[in-house]
Design a protein around this motif. Structure first.
Motif, short mmCIF file in Angstrom:
data_model
loop_
_atom_site.label_atom_id
_atom_site.label_comp_id
_atom_site.label_asym_id
_atom_site.label_seq_id
_atom_site.Cartn_x
_atom_site.Cartn_y
_atom_site.Cartn_z
N GLU A 29 0.80 -1.22 0.00
CA GLU A 29 0.00 0.00 0.00
C GLU A 29 0.84 1.28 0.00
N GLU A 30 2.12 1.16 0.36
CA GLU A 30 2.97 2.33 0.49
C GLU A 30 4.11 2.28 -0.53
N ALA A 31 4.24 3.36 -1.30
CA ALA A 31 5.28 3.42 -2.32
C ALA A 31 6.60 3.92 -1.74
N CYS A 32 7.70 3.42 -2.29
CA CYS A 32 9.04 3.91 -1.97
C CYS A 32 9.55 4.58 -3.24
N ARG A 33 10.19 5.72 -3.09
CA ARG A 33 10.67 6.48 -4.26
C ARG A 33 12.14 6.19 -4.51
N PHE A 34 12.45 5.70 -5.71
CA PHE A 34 13.82 5.35 -6.08
C PHE A 34 14.10 5.75 -7.53
N GLN A 35 15.37 5.98 -7.79
CA GLN A 35 15.83 6.12 -9.17
C GLN A 35 16.53 4.81 -9.53
N PRO A 36 15.99 4.04 -10.49
CA PRO A 36 16.69 2.82 -10.91
C PRO A 36 17.92 3.18 -11.74
N VAL A 37 19.03 2.50 -11.49
CA VAL A 37 20.29 2.81 -12.18
C VAL A 37 20.65 1.72 -13.18
N LYS A 38 20.58 0.45 -12.75
CA LYS A 38 20.83 -0.69 -13.64
C LYS A 38 20.23 -1.93 -13.02
N MET A 39 20.03 -2.96 -13.86
CA MET A 39 19.44 -4.19 -13.31
C MET A 39 19.89 -5.40 -14.11
N SER A 40 19.70 -6.55 -13.46
CA SER A 40 19.93 -7.85 -14.09
C SER A 40 18.57 -8.55 -14.11
N GLU A 41 18.58 -9.84 -14.35
CA GLU A 41 17.33 -10.59 -14.32
C GLU A 41 16.79 -10.75 -12.90
N LYS A 42 17.68 -10.67 -11.89
CA LYS A 42 17.28 -10.91 -10.50
C LYS A 42 17.31 -9.69 -9.60
N LEU A 43 18.28 -8.80 -9.82
CA LEU A 43 18.53 -7.69 -8.90
C LEU A 43 18.51 -6.35 -9.61
N ILE A 44 18.27 -5.30 -8.82
CA ILE A 44 18.27 -3.95 -9.37
C ILE A 44 19.05 -3.02 -8.44
N LEU A 45 19.84 -2.13 -9.02
CA LEU A 45 20.59 -1.11 -8.29
C LEU A 45 19.78 0.18 -8.35
N LEU A 46 19.51 0.76 -7.17
CA LEU A 46 18.65 1.93 -7.06
C LEU A 46 19.31 3.02 -6.23
N GLU A 66 6.15 -5.38 -6.59
CA GLU A 66 4.80 -5.77 -7.04
C GLU A 66 4.25 -4.83 -8.10
N LYS A 67 4.69 -3.56 -8.06
CA LYS A 67 4.12 -2.56 -8.95
C LYS A 67 5.11 -1.41 -9.09
N VAL A 68 5.14 -0.78 -10.28
CA VAL A 68 6.03 0.35 -10.54
C VAL A 68 5.24 1.46 -11.22
N LYS A 69 5.43 2.67 -10.70
CA LYS A 69 4.90 3.87 -11.36
C LYS A 69 6.09 4.74 -11.71
N VAL A 70 6.26 5.05 -12.99
CA VAL A 70 7.37 5.90 -13.43
C VAL A 70 6.90 7.35 -13.39
N GLU A 71 7.70 8.19 -12.75
CA GLU A 71 7.37 9.62 -12.69
C GLU A 71 7.84 10.30 -13.96
N ASP A 72 7.21 11.41 -14.32
CA ASP A 72 7.53 12.12 -15.57
C ASP A 72 8.86 12.85 -15.53
#
Length: 191
Positions: A29-46, A66-72
């Motif tokens: 129910e609560e979103a966390c705000r991150f900038q994704p930098v790079k990712m693999s099939e399993k992990l993501i660097l934020l 579970e869910k991603v919302k991209v900001e403009d």
């Protein structure tokens, strides 16, 4: 949200350097705000809140998203170019947890390892220096609540890990208290 859609949104945000709101399985129910930098099939660097100078970097399991919302709006930072080990962190191998810990162990980084799915509060996280990197778990020289490097060495199974924080203000302060002569992390082929 289906994993394929999550990955597509994250890839778009990485290319455009956009912030994302991530909804995690532990707190959907609560979103966390991150900038994704790079990712693999399993992990993501934020980068939390898009500010590596304060928040450092976070490595997270993609399966926990579970869910991603991209900001403009595009992020205006430079991925923390003013921080120690930034280039090495951005070049990190995100194939799996052992690859991440091998990389961070060579850098001598203090880490915060979180296991958000665990019920016990005292078992949710460990703060310390990477000591042994095994095939199934990592050994952490624990920094205790009494503000000292405890004799305690925690073994944390990769399957329980959900998040690792590095190069934050908190971990950088703790790294100043690592005992002199503390050995670099070693690989442990048995675990």
């Amino acid at each position: 949200m289906k994993k394929k859609k999550i990955l597509k949104r994250l890839e778009k945000a990485i290319k455009a350097q956009q912030m994302c709101q991530l909804y995690l399985e532990f707190n959907p129910e609560e979103a966390c705000r991150f900038q994704p930098v790079k990712m693999s099939e399993k992990l993501i660097l934020l980068i939390k809140e898009g500010n590596p100078s304060k928040q450092g970097y976070v490595i997270r399991c993609l399966d926990n998203i579970e869910k991603v919302k991209v900001e403009d709006e595009a992020v205006k930072n430079k991925n923390g170019e003013d921080k120690k080990n930034t280039k090495e962190i951005l070049e990190m191998d995100l194939t799996d947890w052992p690859a991440v810990f091998n990389h961070l162990g060579k850098l001598g980084e203090v880490v915060v390892v979180e296991c958000e799915a665990q019920e016990k509060k005292d078992a949710n996280y460990a703060i310390g220096k990477i000591e042994k990197i095994g095939k199934k778990q990592v050994g952490i020289h624990y920094y205790g609540p009494d503000s000292d490097w405890a004799d305690k060495k925690w073994k944390i199974p990769y399957e329980e890990m959900t998040r690792v924080t590095i190069a934050s203000r908190y971990t950088e302060v703790l790294s100043k208290f690592i005992p002199v002569g503390e050995a670099q992390a070693v690989e442990d082929d048995e675990n």
